[in-house]
Structures are given as C-alpha cells and as structure tokens.
Design a protein around this motif. Structure first.
Motif, PDB file in Angstrom:
ATOM      1  N   ASP A 118       1.821  10.289   2.073  1.00  0.00           N
ATOM      2  CA  ASP A 118       1.536   8.854   1.957  1.00  0.00           C
ATOM      3  C   ASP A 118       2.743   8.193   1.300  1.00  0.00           C
ATOM      4  OD1 ASP A 118      -0.924   9.170   3.076  1.00  0.00           O
ATOM      5  OD2 ASP A 118      -1.981   9.313   1.147  1.00  0.00           O
ATOM      6  N   PHE A 119       3.065   6.987   1.763  1.00  0.00           N
ATOM      7  CA  PHE A 119       4.293   6.330   1.308  1.00  0.00           C
ATOM      8  C   PHE A 119       4.023   4.949   0.726  1.00  0.00           C
ATOM      9  CE2 PHE A 119       5.618   9.458   4.350  1.00  0.00           C
ATOM     10  CZ  PHE A 119       6.783   9.956   3.799  1.00  0.00           C
ATOM     11  N   LEU A 121       6.477   1.832   0.225  1.00  0.00           N
ATOM     12  CA  LEU A 121       7.816   1.350   0.553  1.00  0.00           C
ATOM     13  C   LEU A 121       7.946  -0.062  -0.015  1.00  0.00           C
ATOM     14  CD1 LEU A 121       7.874   2.493   4.295  1.00  0.00           C
ATOM     15  CD2 LEU A 121       8.503   3.815   2.269  1.00  0.00           C
ATOM     16  N   THR A 135       8.831   3.373   8.166  1.00  0.00           N
ATOM     17  CA  THR A 135       7.455   2.999   8.541  1.00  0.00           C
ATOM     18  C   THR A 135       7.160   3.428   9.979  1.00  0.00           C
ATOM     19  OG1 THR A 135       7.556   1.062   7.105  1.00  0.00           O
ATOM     20  CG2 THR A 135       5.868   1.030   8.808  1.00  0.00           C
ATOM     21  N   VAL A 138       6.922   7.255  10.357  1.00  0.00           N
ATOM     22  CA  VAL A 138       5.683   7.842   9.815  1.00  0.00           C
ATOM     23  C   VAL A 138       4.521   7.544  10.766  1.00  0.00           C
ATOM     24  CG1 VAL A 138       4.016   7.746   7.908  1.00  0.00           C
ATOM     25  CG2 VAL A 138       6.461   7.735   7.408  1.00  0.00           C
ATOM     26  N   VAL A 146       0.932   4.285   5.011  1.00  0.00           N
ATOM     27  CA  VAL A 146       2.087   3.550   4.478  1.00  0.00           C
ATOM     28  C   VAL A 146       1.612   2.228   3.883  1.00  0.00           C
ATOM     29  CG1 VAL A 146       4.288   2.436   5.049  1.00  0.00           C
ATOM     30  CG2 VAL A 146       3.592   4.506   6.287  1.00  0.00           C
ATOM     31  N   LEU A 148       3.521  -1.090   2.619  1.00  0.00           N
ATOM     32  CA  LEU A 148       4.845  -1.714   2.604  1.00  0.00           C
ATOM     33  C   LEU A 148       4.760  -3.032   1.841  1.00  0.00           C
ATOM     34  CD1 LEU A 148       7.802  -2.022   3.625  1.00  0.00           C
ATOM     35  CD2 LEU A 148       6.869  -2.979   5.730  1.00  0.00           C
ATOM     36  N   LEU A 175      -1.484   1.495   7.987  1.00  0.00           N
ATOM     37  CA  LEU A 175      -0.405   0.643   7.468  1.00  0.00           C
ATOM     38  C   LEU A 175      -0.960  -0.617   6.806  1.00  0.00           C
ATOM     39  CD1 LEU A 175       2.596  -0.223   7.188  1.00  0.00           C
ATOM     40  CD2 LEU A 175       2.416  -1.237   9.465  1.00  0.00           C
TER      41      LEU A 175
END
Ligand SMILES: Cc1cc2nc3c(=O)[nH]c(=O)nc-3n(C[C@H](O)[C@H](O)[C@H](O)COP(=O)(O)OP(=O)(O)OC[C@H]3O[C@@H](n4cnc5c(N)ncnc54)[C@H](O)[C@@H]3O)c2cc1C
Length: 355
Positions: A118-119, A121, A135, A138, A146, A148, A175
């Motif tokens: 899991d990110f 950003l 993004t 992924v 994600v 962002l 996202l």
C-alpha cells in the motif's frame, strides 16, 4: 544515430507528441526505437536526463521524471516552466512533434521495490510526475492501494487533472486522490497536514515537491513517528554535464606512495559481492567503473541521487550530496559519485551496499 555530445550511453530520441497539460506544463512523448527498448526500459518513478541546446554554454543537462508507466507503449516526461529557468522554458517553447533530443537512459532510486504494497504518495506541482508513474504502475501491475495527496496553487495548475479523475473513477477500491488547493485551503501547513495524513501512515511513502512543501510534510509525518522511512525526490538542476565523457579521477599528487596503493572495499551490488581497489582521493563511482562493476549513475555531481548506496561498515568522506536529505545521510546513505575513501590509517573494513 551518433549523438552530438559523443556520449556512448545517450540516444537521440524523437518526440512524437507534445501534450499541453496546463498553461505551464507540457508532456513530451518519445518514441523508443525497437533497438533501444531495453536500454530505455525503466521502473516507475525513475527519470531521464535531457540535453538542451544553449548558445551560451553549448548545452545544459536537465533531469525529468517519467510520467508514463512501464506498461505503456511510449515514454513520456512532463516539464513545468520555472520562472526565469532556462531548460524548462526552452523545452516548453521549442519542442514540437518531430523534434529530436539527446537523452540519457532512465535512472534513479525513487522507485518501489514491489508494486504489491500500500502506498502513500505526496506531491506538489511538478512533483506529481514520478508519483503518477508509480500510481499507474501499482494500479496496473500491483495489488496494493494508493492514496495520492496532491497540492497545487489553484485548480488550473493541477497537472493530469483529467487523468487522475479517470484513474480514481476506474479504481474506486484502490485509489484515493486528495487534492489540496492553496487558493481555497491556504498553504499546506504541517498542523493541517498531520490529521489528513494520519490515517495513511504505515503505507510506503513517496514525497516529491518544492523544498518548503516537503519540509511541512516531513514535520507532519514526524508527529506520527512516520518521517523516517519516507522516499524523497528533490527536483534540482544539474550544474555539471553528465553527457560529456569523463576520465577516471587521478589520485591526488600529495598522496604518499604507501597510500596511493589504496585500500580494498567490499561492494555489494544486487546481492553479489565485489572486492575492489579504491585509491585515496578518488571517488567510489570512478573506482567501481574502473573495475567494470555495473552500478547506476547519472550526474557525477552528487545532485541526482542515482548512485545512492548504503555504507554498511567503515568510514568514508562524502562531499556535497544535494541528492540526499540530512536524515538519509545520518542513516548511512552515500552517493558514490562524491564519496572518497578516507586517507587516514583507519583499518576498518569498508562495506558498501547498492540497492
Ligand atoms: C531527479 C529529478 C527529476 C526531475 N523531474 C522533473 C519533472 O518531472 N518535471 C519538471 O518540471 N522538473 C523536473 N526536475 C527539475 C528539472 O530538472 C529542472 O531543475 C527544472 O526544470 C528547472 O530547470 P531550468 O533550467 O528551467 O531552471 P534553472 O536551473 O533555474 O535555470 C536557470 C539556470 O540556467 C542557466 N542559464 C540561463 N540561460 C542559459 C543559457 N542560455 N544557456 C545555458 N545556461 C543558461 C542560469 O545560469 C541558471 O543556472 C527534476 C529534477 C531532478 C533532479
């Protein structure tokens, strides 16, 4: 095609499309010929270095993050005009479909090892460029989620506004895009960022934007004890010219014979260990290249962060390393292009590890 600079690593690439992203930002889309596909393969978050002609200096070199993702057919970069800046305005004013530019292959360490985590950003302005690439990679090739966070002056300066909206609609479960507009919300100050970022702490974090913004974000993350493992990309202009061929650095004349013999250093690259000879006064990158050890590099000036490594053991002397944050240096990060072997008689074995 031979390149104007004579650099054997670079290629002349043709721009096939120029997209106007905002009033101040354009994407340049390059066609990569079949023969150069491997050389120009890249990981999301990496950048290329473009040679920009100049009547004054012959040329300047500027790094630009890749905004496409590896799953896309073409490679694109996105350039935002900097007030009074030479390179960014030259690219925005002069490049059209059909322009050929000399470009160094992709490099950089601002890229996830795995796309399955899991990110979080966090970007501002043109800092979105590498984050968009991560993004998309992924969402297309990974399994994680994600978040962002993207800050801009106002709505019309939001780069990739439509693309981000489409991605968010197409990947509702994976996202989340959080926009911050200074025109509506004021400056993104740490006290206001901290509660916003709190629910996402723990995800692998990538940060890219103007220095004051990144400082506020780091302080906000620090409130949650999460500032330590943040990956940071600094958008600085190169002062040197990585396109011109470079000869190995000679050992300084003042080095006594006994020391000129140099010392051994253990270098781990991709899990493989090499024992190399390192002359006092020469930089580690030169020592590695002299011995044929393949490590990533680009600017030779401590600015782009491509030749980043970790000092596992021993002492070295590092010059100006613009491409690293103070935190990273404290934790043992070094840039091989500005790191010299110690010329004292410290017998400690030196061990350096590249990612
Ligand atoms: C890893 C990395 C990734 C990056 N990714 C991006 C990105 O995705 N998007 C983006 O927009 N930016 C990116 N950047 C920033 C980009 O590389 C430039 O720093 C930025 O575009 C500003 O460059 P500039 O030349 O316009 O401005 P400046 O560097 O401020 O330009 C002014 C400089 O140019 C010199 N100059 C002025 N006129 C001339 C002339 N005629 N000839 C020669 N020199 C002259 C001046 O002396 C001065 O030093 C990235 C930077 C790095 C390190």
């Amino acid at each position: 095609m031979t390149t104007a600079s004579g650099d054997t690593r670079s290629r002349v690439l043709r721009v096939v499309e120029v997209r106007e992203e905002t009033e101040e930002a354009k994407s340049l889309v390059f066609a990569i010929p079949e023969r150069d596909r491997e050389l120009f393969s890249y990981r999301p978050g990496q950048f290329v270095t473009i040679r920009i002609p100049s009547d004054r200096t012959g040329s300047v070199a500027r790094c630009h993050s890749i905004s496409s993702c590896p799953a896309e057919e073409r490679l694109s970069v996105t350039v935002k005009r900097v007030d009074g800046g030479y390179g960014s305005n030259w690219l925005c004013d002069n490049v059209t479909a059909g322009t050929s530019l000399e470009v160094l292959p992709p490099s950089g360490a601002f890229t996830p090892r795995s796309l399955d985590g899991d990110f979080l950003l966090i970007g501002a302005g043109s800092g979105i460029t590498p984050l968009l690439s991560i993004t998309k990679a992924v969402l297309r090739c990974g399994t994680g989620k994600v978040t962002l966070f993207y800050a801009n002056r106002d709505e019309k300066s939001v780069i990739f506004r439509d693309e981000l909206r489409e991605l968010a609609v197409g990947h509702r479960e994976r996202l989340t895009v959080l926009h911050w507009l200074e025109s509506l919300q004021g400056m993104p100050h740490r006290t206001r960022l901290a509660p916003l970022l709190a629910p996402h702490v723990g995800a692998e974090t990538y940060l890219c934007g103007p220095q004051p913004f990144m400082e506020q974000v780091r302080q906000a993350l620090a409130e949650h004890g999460a500032a330590d493992d943040v990956h940071v990309e600094k958008f600085t202009s190169l002062s040197g010219d990585p396109f011109t061929e470079r000869s190995p650095t000679p050992a300084p004349a003042s080095v006594p014979d006994s020391e000129a013999a140099g010392r051994a250093v253990s270098v781990i690259v991709g899990g493989e260990e090499h024992e190399i000879h390192w002359s006092p006064g020469s930089v580690l990158l030169d020592a590695l290249l002299d011995e044929g050890v393949d490590v990533p590099f680009s600017c030779f000036d401590g600015e782009c962060g491509t030749c980043r490594a970790e000092l596992v053991q021993g002492k070295v002397r590092m010059g100006r390393a613009e491409g690293l944050t103070e935190d990273e240096v404290e934790k043992g990060a070094i840039l091989a292009c500005v790191t010299e072997a110690p010329d004292d008689s410290d017998p400690t074995r030196i061990v350096v590890r590249f990612p």
